[in-house]
Design a protein around this motif. Sequence first.
Motif, PDB file in Angstrom:
ATOM      1  N   GLY A   2     -53.359 -42.147  19.808  1.00  0.00           N
ATOM      2  CA  GLY A   2     -52.288 -41.179  19.972  1.00  0.00           C
ATOM      3  C   GLY A   2     -52.121 -40.723  21.399  1.00  0.00           C
ATOM      4  O   GLY A   2     -52.696 -41.292  22.325  1.00  0.00           O
ATOM      5  N   PHE A   3     -51.340 -39.680  21.533  1.00  0.00           N
ATOM      6  CA  PHE A   3     -51.004 -39.158  22.840  1.00  0.00           C
ATOM      7  C   PHE A   3     -52.178 -38.413  23.449  1.00  0.00           C
ATOM      8  O   PHE A   3     -52.950 -37.783  22.746  1.00  0.00           O
ATOM      9  N   TYR A   6     -54.517 -35.472  30.137  1.00  0.00           N
ATOM     10  CA  TYR A   6     -55.674 -35.512  31.025  1.00  0.00           C
ATOM     11  C   TYR A   6     -55.656 -34.254  31.875  1.00  0.00           C
ATOM     12  O   TYR A   6     -54.656 -33.963  32.533  1.00  0.00           O
ATOM     13  N   LEU A  60     -52.035 -33.995  33.400  1.00  0.00           N
ATOM     14  CA  LEU A  60     -51.262 -35.225  33.305  1.00  0.00           C
ATOM     15  C   LEU A  60     -50.982 -35.500  31.829  1.00  0.00           C
ATOM     16  O   LEU A  60     -51.729 -35.051  30.995  1.00  0.00           O
ATOM     17  N   PRO A  61     -49.977 -36.278  31.494  1.00  0.00           N
ATOM     18  CA  PRO A  61     -49.036 -36.982  32.371  1.00  0.00           C
ATOM     19  C   PRO A  61     -47.882 -36.122  32.880  1.00  0.00           C
ATOM     20  O   PRO A  61     -47.028 -36.630  33.592  1.00  0.00           O
ATOM     21  N   ASP A 130     -68.196 -45.639  36.366  1.00  0.00           N
ATOM     22  CA  ASP A 130     -67.159 -46.492  35.783  1.00  0.00           C
ATOM     23  C   ASP A 130     -65.775 -46.158  36.344  1.00  0.00           C
ATOM     24  O   ASP A 130     -64.944 -47.039  36.533  1.00  0.00           O
ATOM     25  N   ILE A 133     -65.509 -47.693  39.730  1.00  0.00           N
ATOM     26  CA  ILE A 133     -65.302 -49.142  39.600  1.00  0.00           C
ATOM     27  C   ILE A 133     -63.859 -49.434  39.186  1.00  0.00           C
ATOM     28  O   ILE A 133     -63.205 -50.328  39.729  1.00  0.00           O
ATOM     29  N   ALA A 134     -63.347 -48.628  38.234  1.00  0.00           N
ATOM     30  CA  ALA A 134     -61.972 -48.823  37.765  1.00  0.00           C
ATOM     31  C   ALA A 134     -60.966 -48.619  38.895  1.00  0.00           C
ATOM     32  O   ALA A 134     -59.924 -49.273  38.947  1.00  0.00           O
ATOM     33  N   ALA A 135     -61.277 -47.717  39.815  1.00  0.00           N
ATOM     34  CA  ALA A 135     -60.364 -47.438  40.929  1.00  0.00           C
ATOM     35  C   ALA A 135     -60.524 -48.469  42.052  1.00  0.00           C
ATOM     36  O   ALA A 135     -60.132 -48.224  43.182  1.00  0.00           O
TER      37      ALA A 135
ATOM     38  N   ILE B  12     -66.421 -54.582  33.346  1.00  0.00           N
ATOM     39  CA  ILE B  12     -66.367 -53.115  33.345  1.00  0.00           C
ATOM     40  C   ILE B  12     -65.079 -52.659  34.023  1.00  0.00           C
ATOM     41  O   ILE B  12     -64.370 -51.784  33.533  1.00  0.00           O
ATOM     42  N   ARG B  13     -64.752 -53.319  35.139  1.00  0.00           N
ATOM     43  CA  ARG B  13     -63.582 -52.888  35.885  1.00  0.00           C
ATOM     44  C   ARG B  13     -62.305 -53.061  35.065  1.00  0.00           C
ATOM     45  O   ARG B  13     -61.495 -52.143  34.961  1.00  0.00           O
ATOM     46  N   ARG B  15     -61.961 -53.234  31.892  1.00  0.00           N
ATOM     47  CA  ARG B  15     -61.951 -52.337  30.734  1.00  0.00           C
ATOM     48  C   ARG B  15     -61.573 -50.913  31.164  1.00  0.00           C
ATOM     49  O   ARG B  15     -60.728 -50.260  30.562  1.00  0.00           O
ATOM     50  N   GLU B  16     -62.200 -50.440  32.233  1.00  0.00           N
ATOM     51  CA  GLU B  16     -62.001 -49.057  32.655  1.00  0.00           C
ATOM     52  C   GLU B  16     -60.670 -48.848  33.372  1.00  0.00           C
ATOM     53  O   GLU B  16     -60.128 -47.757  33.378  1.00  0.00           O
ATOM     54  N   GLU B  17     -60.190 -49.923  33.984  1.00  0.00           N
ATOM     55  CA  GLU B  17     -58.918 -49.834  34.706  1.00  0.00           C
ATOM     56  C   GLU B  17     -57.800 -49.346  33.792  1.00  0.00           C
ATOM     57  O   GLU B  17     -56.966 -48.548  34.184  1.00  0.00           O
ATOM     58  N   ASN B  19     -57.949 -47.374  31.267  1.00  0.00           N
ATOM     59  CA  ASN B  19     -58.014 -45.927  31.061  1.00  0.00           C
ATOM     60  C   ASN B  19     -57.539 -45.165  32.284  1.00  0.00           C
ATOM     61  O   ASN B  19     -56.818 -44.173  32.183  1.00  0.00           O
ATOM     62  N   LEU B  20     -57.969 -45.640  33.455  1.00  0.00           N
ATOM     63  CA  LEU B  20     -57.609 -44.924  34.674  1.00  0.00           C
ATOM     64  C   LEU B  20     -56.107 -45.032  34.937  1.00  0.00           C
ATOM     65  O   LEU B  20     -55.488 -44.102  35.432  1.00  0.00           O
ATOM     66  N   LYS B  22     -53.738 -44.926  32.906  1.00  0.00           N
ATOM     67  CA  LYS B  22     -52.961 -43.941  32.142  1.00  0.00           C
ATOM     68  C   LYS B  22     -52.786 -42.655  32.938  1.00  0.00           C
ATOM     69  O   LYS B  22     -51.873 -41.881  32.693  1.00  0.00           O
ATOM     70  N   ARG B  23     -53.714 -42.423  33.864  1.00  0.00           N
ATOM     71  CA  ARG B  23     -53.625 -41.204  34.669  1.00  0.00           C
ATOM     72  C   ARG B  23     -52.764 -41.411  35.905  1.00  0.00           C
ATOM     73  O   ARG B  23     -52.446 -40.464  36.606  1.00  0.00           O
ATOM     74  N   ILE B  25     -49.458 -41.779  37.026  1.00  0.00           N
ATOM     75  CA  ILE B  25     -48.184 -41.561  36.343  1.00  0.00           C
ATOM     76  C   ILE B  25     -46.983 -41.883  37.211  1.00  0.00           C
ATOM     77  O   ILE B  25     -45.855 -41.780  36.760  1.00  0.00           O
ATOM     78  N   ALA B  53     -46.782 -43.045  21.292  1.00  0.00           N
ATOM     79  CA  ALA B  53     -47.880 -43.333  22.223  1.00  0.00           C
ATOM     80  C   ALA B  53     -48.673 -44.560  21.777  1.00  0.00           C
ATOM     81  O   ALA B  53     -48.996 -45.434  22.587  1.00  0.00           O
ATOM     82  N   GLU B  57     -48.830 -48.287  23.653  1.00  0.00           N
ATOM     83  CA  GLU B  57     -50.098 -48.878  24.064  1.00  0.00           C
ATOM     84  C   GLU B  57     -50.289 -50.266  23.444  1.00  0.00           C
ATOM     85  O   GLU B  57     -50.715 -51.213  24.103  1.00  0.00           O
TER      86      GLU B  57
END
Lengths: 595, 126
Positions: A2-3, A6, A60-61, A130, A133-135, B12-13, B15-17, B19-20, B22-23, B25, B53, B57
Motif C-alpha cells: 500500500g501507500f 516517509y 515524503l512523498p 544498506d 549502498i542503495a544511494a 544488496i544495492r 534490492r535497496e535501490e 526502496n530508496l 520511492k523517496r 520524488i 499504490a 508498484e
Amino acid sequence: MGFKNYILVCGGTGCESSRSDQIYHALIDEAAAQGVAEQVQVIKTGCFGFCEQGPIVKILPEDSFYVQVKPEDAKELIAEHVIKGREVTRLLYNKVPHKAYEEVEDIQFYQKQQRIVLRNCGSIDPENIDEYIAAGGYKALEKVLFDLTPDDVINELKTAGLRGRGGAGFPTWMKWNFTKQEKDPVKYVVCNADEGDPGAYMDRSTLEGDPHAVLEAMTICGHTVGAHQGFIYIRAEYPLAIHRLEVAMKQAREYGLLGKDILGSGFDYDIEIRLGAGAFVCGEETALLQSIEGHRGMPKPRPPFPASKGLWGKPTVINNVETWANIAQIITNGGEWFASIGTPDSHGTKVFALTGKICNSGLVEVPMGTTLREIVYDIGGGIAHGKKFKAVQTGGPSGGVITEENLDTPIDFGGLQRIGSMMGSGGMIVMDEDDCIVDVAKFYLNFTVDESCGKCAPCRIGGKSLYNILEKITQGKGEENDIKQIEQIAHAMKIGSLCALGQTAPNPVLSTLHYFPEEYKAHIVDKKCPSGKCKKLISYEINPNKCIGCTACARKCPVGAISGEVKKPHKINGNVCIKCGVCKDTCKFSAIEIH
Amino acid sequence: MAKLSLSDLREIRSREEKNLKKRDIHGREIHVVVAMGTSGINAGAKLTLNTIADDVEKLGLDNVIITQTGSAAPNPEPVVEVYSSKTGLVVYGSVDKDAAHRIVSEHLKEGRILEDLRIEMQDKEQ
C-alpha cells in the motif's frame, strides 16, 4: 504494502540538541497509537543544513518541509498529514500549503546550493549501511578494487583537480602520489577530523550524516597507495559523530567492506578511531600525527612531509573529512565531471558553516566561484534584525575579514587569498554594525594564544604580545606607535613560526587593520569605540530632551546607577554604571545614547 | 575469506535501490493525488489509495508519484486527481477499488483518459 509516507527527521547535533531524537520516537509511537504504523517509515537522517530553522522534519512523498518542530507536534503530524493528507500549515517553512499536484520549488536557502559532499545528509539513514549502498555507495570501491589500477585512480584525481579542503588547498593527487611512490611496505592513511575553527561544523555534520563516504574513500586511498591501516583522528567533543562512525565501521566489517580480503579482492584494510582532546593545534598535520602516536600534540618542522615520513616514521596520506567525502563521487562520476564544477583555480564545491548575525544560519554547499554576496544575501537571507552588514570573517582564527567592497569576489582558494583572507576549513562568521572590529581581532588572538602549543617562541611570545597591544587599545590606552609594533610582531610570527597556527595567527589583526584603519584610529587617537562595544571607551548618557521620566530604566538598572524624579529627565551616574546596556534596551523613547 | 562477494554487494544495492527510489520524488511525469479528508476516508479513499499504490508498484511505473491531500467535498468521493503534462489535470469521482485498478492500467500506464469516471471539480468546501 500500500501507500507509504516517509518521514525524515534531522538527526544532526544541532537538531538533536533541540530534541529531534524525541520527535523521532514520538512519531513512531504516534503512528502506532493511531494505527498507521504500516503506512509510515520514520528515518533519522544527517544534517539538512538549515540549522536556523531546526528541528527539521520532512514528509515524503508530499515533500512537506516542516520546521521548528516539537515532540508535541508528532500527534498532529500523524493525524493530519499522514492520515488525512492535510499539511500542517503552521509548521511549514513557508506557511502556505502547496497545490497538490505541483512540485515544491526549493526554498530559497537551497536554490543556489549544489550538494556533493553533503549529498546524503538529510536523505539517508547514516546508521544503515544498506541505504548508503542503495544511494550508490561502495560503487567507487568496486571500481577501484576490480577495474582501475592505482595509477588510474591518481590520474582521475589529477583530472578532477581536487584540492585539500582542510584549508591550505594542496592538490590531493600529489599527496597520494608521493606516498604511493615510497617503497616502505608499511604505510598509513589518516583522516583529519579535528575540526577546530570556532564556528565551523561541516566535518562533524558530514561524519554524522554520511560516515560511510569517509570510510569508503579511505579504503580507496589505502588500495591506491599501498596501505592497510587507516586512522580517523576525531575530537572527543563530537560524541554523535564518533557514535555514527563506530556504527558504520561495525556494519562495514560485518559486510566485509573493512577487514581481510575485501569483496574477495585479496586486499586487506581496516580503520581505527583515535580520539583527540580538542586542542586546536592538533588539526595541524604533524601535531595530529604526534597525538595519534601518543605524544603531546606539537608540530614538527617540515620537511620531511608526512607523505614520506609520517605516522611512526612511515609514509602517510592525511586528508581532511571534506576532502575524503569528495573522493568516491569523483571515482564514480569521473574526474572530468568534477572539474566541470567550480572555477579554473578551484574545482568542485565547498561547504561553509554560515553563522553570526545572519538570518539563515546553517551549512551551505556551493560550487566554487559563488560570490560572498550570494551566500550572505541569497542563501543566508541577509543580516538579522535589519542591521547593516559590516564584514565576514572566513578561515576562522587563521583567516581575515571580507568587507562590502569584496562581496562580489568569486570565492575560491586564489580569490580569497588575493583579498587577504583564506578558505580555511570554511567557517564564515557574519558581523554587523554592532561588532567592534578591534574586539573581533582580539577575540581570535585570544583563541590562538590559548591554543598555541608553546613550542616555538614567535607564536608563543608573539601572539601574547599582539594580544596585549590589542587589549591596551580596547582599554583606551592605545598609543600611535602601536600599529607599527603590531605590524612588526605580525611579520616576525609569519616568517618565524613553526607551523600554520603561528604563521596565520596575526591574519585577523592584519586584515582588520587593512580594511578598518579608521576604526583602529578611533580607538587609539580619539579613545572612542564607534560600535559601542569596548566598555572602557564608552559612556551611557540620557538625552534630557527625549527622556519623559517613565522610570523604566531606573527600575531595570542592576546597580542603581540611574536616578531622577517621575516625569522628569533621569540621569546616569557614570561612576556607578557598569555599561551593561540594559537601560538602552529598556527605553522606549531612544533617550539613552552611547558616547 | 571475504564476507560479501562483489555480486552480493550488487544484489544488496539493486534490492535497496528500489526502496530508496520511492523517496526520490523529483522529476516524475505523472502525479496522482488522492483526497483523504474525513469524508474521503469514510467513502473508502484509503482502499483507493492503497490499490493505486500497489498497482503502480506491481506494474513498475517509476514515473508516477502518488500523494495525499485533504478533503475534496462536495465532490463525489473518493476523488482522485491525475496530472501529467500530456493529459493535463483530470479529476475522477467515486473511485472505488475497481475504478482504481482501471485508472492505473488505463490512464497511468496507457495514457487513456477514463471519460466515464471523469467529473468536473467543484470548489472545495473550506
